[in-house]
Design a protein around this motif. Structure first.
Motif, mmCIF file in Angstrom:
data_model
loop_
_atom_site.group_PDB
_atom_site.id
_atom_site.type_symbol
_atom_site.label_atom_id
_atom_site.label_comp_id
_atom_site.label_asym_id
_atom_site.label_seq_id
_atom_site.Cartn_x
_atom_site.Cartn_y
_atom_site.Cartn_z
ATOM 1 N N ILE A 130 -13.361 21.087 -18.268
ATOM 2 C CA ILE A 130 -13.038 20.169 -17.177
ATOM 3 C C ILE A 130 -13.824 18.864 -17.322
ATOM 4 C CG2 ILE A 130 -13.094 19.856 -14.670
ATOM 5 C CD1 ILE A 130 -12.824 22.894 -14.416
ATOM 6 N N SER A 133 -12.104 16.912 -19.982
ATOM 7 C CA SER A 133 -10.705 16.603 -19.651
ATOM 8 C C SER A 133 -10.495 16.741 -18.145
ATOM 9 C CB SER A 133 -9.754 17.540 -20.409
ATOM 10 O OG SER A 133 -9.973 17.484 -21.801
ATOM 11 N N PRO A 134 -10.946 15.748 -17.361
ATOM 12 C CA PRO A 134 -10.853 15.844 -15.897
ATOM 13 C C PRO A 134 -9.432 16.057 -15.394
ATOM 14 C CG PRO A 134 -12.231 13.986 -16.557
ATOM 15 C CD PRO A 134 -11.569 14.491 -17.800
ATOM 16 N N GLU A 135 -8.437 15.637 -16.177
ATOM 17 C CA GLU A 135 -7.054 15.786 -15.732
ATOM 18 C C GLU A 135 -6.632 17.248 -15.650
ATOM 19 O OE1 GLU A 135 -6.934 15.493 -20.235
ATOM 20 O OE2 GLU A 135 -8.036 14.562 -18.575
ATOM 21 N N LEU A 136 -7.451 18.142 -16.216
ATOM 22 C CA LEU A 136 -7.138 19.569 -16.184
ATOM 23 C C LEU A 136 -7.740 20.281 -14.975
ATOM 24 C CD1 LEU A 136 -7.664 20.417 -19.969
ATOM 25 C CD2 LEU A 136 -5.493 20.085 -18.779
ATOM 26 N N ASP A 138 -6.887 20.416 -11.829
ATOM 27 C CA ASP A 138 -5.927 21.128 -10.985
ATOM 28 C C ASP A 138 -5.505 22.442 -11.631
ATOM 29 O OD1 ASP A 138 -6.022 19.162 -9.077
ATOM 30 O OD2 ASP A 138 -4.176 18.163 -9.732
#
Length: 228
Positions: A130, A133-136, A138
């Motif tokens: 996470i 890759s902050p977009e992951l 959710d």
């Protein structure tokens, strides 16, 4: 030759329709082994150190086989963690003790020290994913938090149905307290989620938030008080 014979003869020579070619079906029989291997590698190396080659070698599977099923390392990790959580929260094994506290306590299953440390490393690897890759976030929430929150919603609804808990309680927030605080303890504090921690969470946070314990009135009394 009659017209009927001519028609029949024409039907006899009509070429058959070409057979429909079906695409090759993907074989998912190796998925459990690959997912288990991914969890093992994640626990040993963390997300940054993990590679698909490592997982393929551990599972004795082809690298191409893994990429056909999971297009990226992150997809593989999220699926592996989700399957791990699903196994821990099998609906057929959920307790029904007759009380909210009884159900929650019955979900505390003994784990060895080694299992606790392994899970800590797994969650640490997920946190590393996470972070990079902050977009992951959710998708990670769906894999890590939501499965246990769904179980807590079920327990809370049972308690509401039997009059143990007021229907006005904030089911959604209460349902997420345990998994959210457990994730914080694992990922941020780097401490295991043991029975002592979970019991303190149940008795000190969950039940009071649901209106049970610490002198809170039962759901029926609370409803009468509001109607006056």
């Amino acid at each position: 030759m009659t017209q009927l014979d001519s028609t029949a003869e024409a039907a006899d020579v009509t070429p058959a329709a070409p057979a429909v070619k079906l695409g090759r079906r993907r074989d998912h029989s190796r998925d459990p082994e690959i997912l288990d291997a991914a969890i093992d590698v994640l626990a040993e190396t963390g997300f940054d150190g993990m590679t698909i080659d490592m997982v393929a070698a551990r599972a004795k599977a082809g690298k191409a086989t893994i990429y056909r099923r999971w297009p990226s390392k992150a997809d593989l990790v999220l699926d592996a963690v989700a399957c791990m959580k699903a196994g821990e929260l099998d609906p057929e094994r959920l307790p029904d003790t007759g009380t909210l506290r009884g159900d929650l306590v019955a979900m505390i299953r003994p784990r060895s020290i080694e299992e606790g440390e392994r899970k800590l490393r797994i969650m640490g690897g997920l946190f590393g994913m996470i972070s990079s890759s902050p977009e992951l976030a959710d998708a990670a929430h769906a894999a890590l938090i939501e499965p246990r929150a769904a179980v807590n919603r079920l327990f809370l609804q049972r308690a509401i149905d039997r009059g143990e808990v007021s229907p006005d309680c904030d089911v959604e927030t209460i349902a997420k307290l345990t998994p959210a605080m457990a994730a914080f303890r694992l990922l941020i504090e780097k401490r295991p989620v043991d029975a002592e921690f979970l019991l303190s969470l149940i008795d000190g946070v969950i039940l009071p938030a649901a209106g049970i314990g610490h002198g809170a009135p039962p759901a029926t009394q609370a409803g009468q008080a509001r109607s006056r």
